[in-house]
Design a protein around this motif. Structure first.
Motif, PDB file in Angstrom:
ATOM      1  N   ALA A   5       0.749  -1.122   0.405  1.00 35.73           N
ATOM      2  CA  ALA A   5      -0.277  -0.239   0.036  1.00 35.73           C
ATOM      3  C   ALA A   5       1.106   0.882  -0.509  1.00 35.73           C
ATOM      4  O   ALA A   5       2.424   1.760   0.533  1.00 35.73           O
ATOM      5  N   SER A   6       0.465   2.497  -1.033  1.00 36.94           N
ATOM      6  CA  SER A   6       1.197   3.025  -0.912  1.00 36.94           C
ATOM      7  C   SER A   6       0.441   4.674  -0.471  1.00 36.94           C
ATOM      8  O   SER A   6      -1.191   4.034  -1.325  1.00 36.94           O
ATOM      9  N   GLY A   7       0.881   5.965  -0.803  1.00 33.30           N
ATOM     10  CA  GLY A   7      -0.339   7.112  -1.324  1.00 33.30           C
ATOM     11  C   GLY A   7      -0.620   8.163   0.360  1.00 33.30           C
ATOM     12  O   GLY A   7      -1.424   8.911   0.367  1.00 33.30           O
ATOM     13  N   GLY A   8       0.140   7.509   1.360  1.00 30.83           N
ATOM     14  CA  GLY A   8      -0.488   7.877   2.412  1.00 30.83           C
ATOM     15  C   GLY A   8      -0.422   9.276   2.513  1.00 30.83           C
ATOM     16  O   GLY A   8       0.628   9.501   2.060  1.00 30.83           O
ATOM     17  N   GLY A   9      -0.301   9.622   3.973  1.00 26.28           N
ATOM     18  CA  GLY A   9       0.378  11.476   3.968  1.00 26.28           C
ATOM     19  C   GLY A   9      -0.315  11.686   5.553  1.00 26.28           C
ATOM     20  O   GLY A   9      -1.147  10.785   5.164  1.00 26.28           O
ATOM     21  N   ARG A  18      -5.338   9.588  -2.268  1.00 29.36           N
ATOM     22  CA  ARG A  18      -5.897   8.119  -3.248  1.00 29.36           C
ATOM     23  C   ARG A  18      -4.293   6.875  -2.866  1.00 29.36           C
ATOM     24  O   ARG A  18      -3.675   7.386  -2.558  1.00 29.36           O
ATOM     25  N   LEU A  19      -5.331   5.981  -2.250  1.00 29.96           N
ATOM     26  CA  LEU A  19      -4.091   5.040  -2.072  1.00 29.96           C
ATOM     27  C   LEU A  19      -4.503   3.743  -2.889  1.00 29.96           C
ATOM     28  O   LEU A  19      -4.658   3.967  -3.593  1.00 29.96           O
ATOM     29  N   SER A  20      -3.129   3.650  -3.262  1.00 28.00           N
ATOM     30  CA  SER A  20      -2.920   2.475  -4.504  1.00 28.00           C
ATOM     31  C   SER A  20      -2.540   1.667  -3.281  1.00 28.00           C
ATOM     32  O   SER A  20      -1.488   1.115  -2.676  1.00 28.00           O
ATOM     33  N   CYS A  21      -2.797   0.193  -3.930  1.00 26.78           N
ATOM     34  CA  CYS A  21      -2.212  -1.405  -3.467  1.00 26.78           C
ATOM     35  C   CYS A  21      -1.430  -1.908  -4.829  1.00 26.78           C
ATOM     36  O   CYS A  21      -2.462  -2.712  -4.919  1.00 26.78           O
ATOM     37  N   LYS A  22      -0.373  -1.939  -4.385  1.00 28.76           N
ATOM     38  CA  LYS A  22      -0.005  -2.633  -5.331  1.00 28.76           C
ATOM     39  C   LYS A  22       0.060  -4.719  -5.309  1.00 28.76           C
ATOM     40  O   LYS A  22       0.445  -4.688  -4.545  1.00 28.76           O
ATOM     41  N   VAL A  23      -0.708  -5.252  -5.793  1.00 28.16           N
ATOM     42  CA  VAL A  23      -1.054  -6.309  -5.866  1.00 28.16           C
ATOM     43  C   VAL A  23       0.366  -8.006  -6.019  1.00 28.16           C
ATOM     44  O   VAL A  23       0.229  -7.121  -7.637  1.00 28.16           O
ATOM     45  N   SER A  24       1.004  -8.443  -5.654  1.00 30.67           N
ATOM     46  CA  SER A  24       1.672  -9.962  -6.415  1.00 30.67           C
ATOM     47  C   SER A  24       2.163 -10.863  -6.314  1.00 30.67           C
ATOM     48  O   SER A  24       1.102 -11.206  -4.428  1.00 30.67           O
ATOM     49  N   GLY A 112       0.914  -1.695   5.653  1.00 31.88           N
ATOM     50  CA  GLY A 112       0.205  -0.807   5.684  1.00 31.88           C
ATOM     51  C   GLY A 112       0.619   0.591   5.070  1.00 31.88           C
ATOM     52  O   GLY A 112       1.470   0.802   4.835  1.00 31.88           O
ATOM     53  N   THR A 113       0.020   1.765   4.611  1.00 32.00           N
ATOM     54  CA  THR A 113      -0.113   2.688   5.110  1.00 32.00           C
ATOM     55  C   THR A 113      -0.496   4.185   5.622  1.00 32.00           C
ATOM     56  O   THR A 113      -1.884   3.992   6.247  1.00 32.00           O
ATOM     57  N   GLN A 114       0.549   5.276   6.612  1.00 31.34           N
ATOM     58  CA  GLN A 114      -0.194   6.133   7.505  1.00 31.34           C
ATOM     59  C   GLN A 114      -0.707   7.254   6.507  1.00 31.34           C
ATOM     60  O   GLN A 114      -0.406   7.772   6.011  1.00 31.34           O
ATOM     61  N   VAL A 115      -1.845   7.191   7.528  1.00 24.64           N
ATOM     62  CA  VAL A 115      -3.193   8.797   6.765  1.00 24.64           C
ATOM     63  C   VAL A 115      -3.014   9.294   7.702  1.00 24.64           C
ATOM     64  O   VAL A 115      -3.839   8.549   9.329  1.00 24.64           O
ATOM     65  N   THR A 116      -2.838  10.681   8.187  1.00 23.15           N
ATOM     66  CA  THR A 116      -3.251  11.501   8.995  1.00 23.15           C
ATOM     67  C   THR A 116      -3.769  13.009   9.440  1.00 23.15           C
ATOM     68  O   THR A 116      -3.516  13.406   7.652  1.00 23.15           O
ATOM     69  N   VAL A 117      -5.133  12.674   9.321  1.00 21.29           N
ATOM     70  CA  VAL A 117      -5.454  13.693   9.061  1.00 21.29           C
ATOM     71  C   VAL A 117      -5.747  14.452  10.408  1.00 21.29           C
ATOM     72  O   VAL A 117      -6.054  14.573  11.801  1.00 21.29           O
TER      73      VAL A 117
END
Length: 119
Positions: A5-9, A18-24, A112-117
């Motif tokens: 997962a990526s795109g947090g902030g 917008r979060l993305s999740c690359k699966v393999s 995971g990716t951290q999202v802080t609001v």
């Protein structure tokens, strides 16, 4: 299975991410996918799910109307568009498989990716 997962902030209330999740490691297109989140001191919760072809989506009541889940099977990637973010959306966000028959996630979790609001 590998889930990245990526795109947090860090954003302000009302902003979007917008979060993305690359699966393999699996045939991505045959699995229902889900986005989950875990806030500090709370259990991990299911936020949204999407069926294999993207035809059916479901959302937790707390995010319905603000978040949109989607997927691109050609890119083995799931997305979570998050609009009108609130402080209570602060959490680590994860993607995973979702078993609709057992209502449970897959066994493997990515970082995971951290999202802080926060204002």
């Amino acid at each position: 299975v590998q889930l990245q997962a990526s795109g947090g902030g860090s954003v302000q209330p009302g902003d979007s991410l917008r979060l993305s999740c690359k699966v393999s490691g699996i045939i991505f297109s045959i699995y229902t996918m889900g986005w989950y989140r875990q806030a500090p001191g709370k259990e991990r919760e299911l936020v949204a799910t999407i069926t294999t072809d993207g035809g059916v989506t479901n959302y937790a009541p707390s995010v319905k109307g603000r978040f949109t889940i989607s997927r691109d099977n050609g890119k083995n990637t799931a997305y979570l568009q998050m609009d009108s973010l609130k402080s209570e959306d602060t959490a680590v966000y994860y993607c995973n498989l979702y078993n609709p028959y057992q209502s449970k996630p897959g066994d493997d979790w990515g970082p995971g990716t951290q999202v802080t609001v926060s204002s």
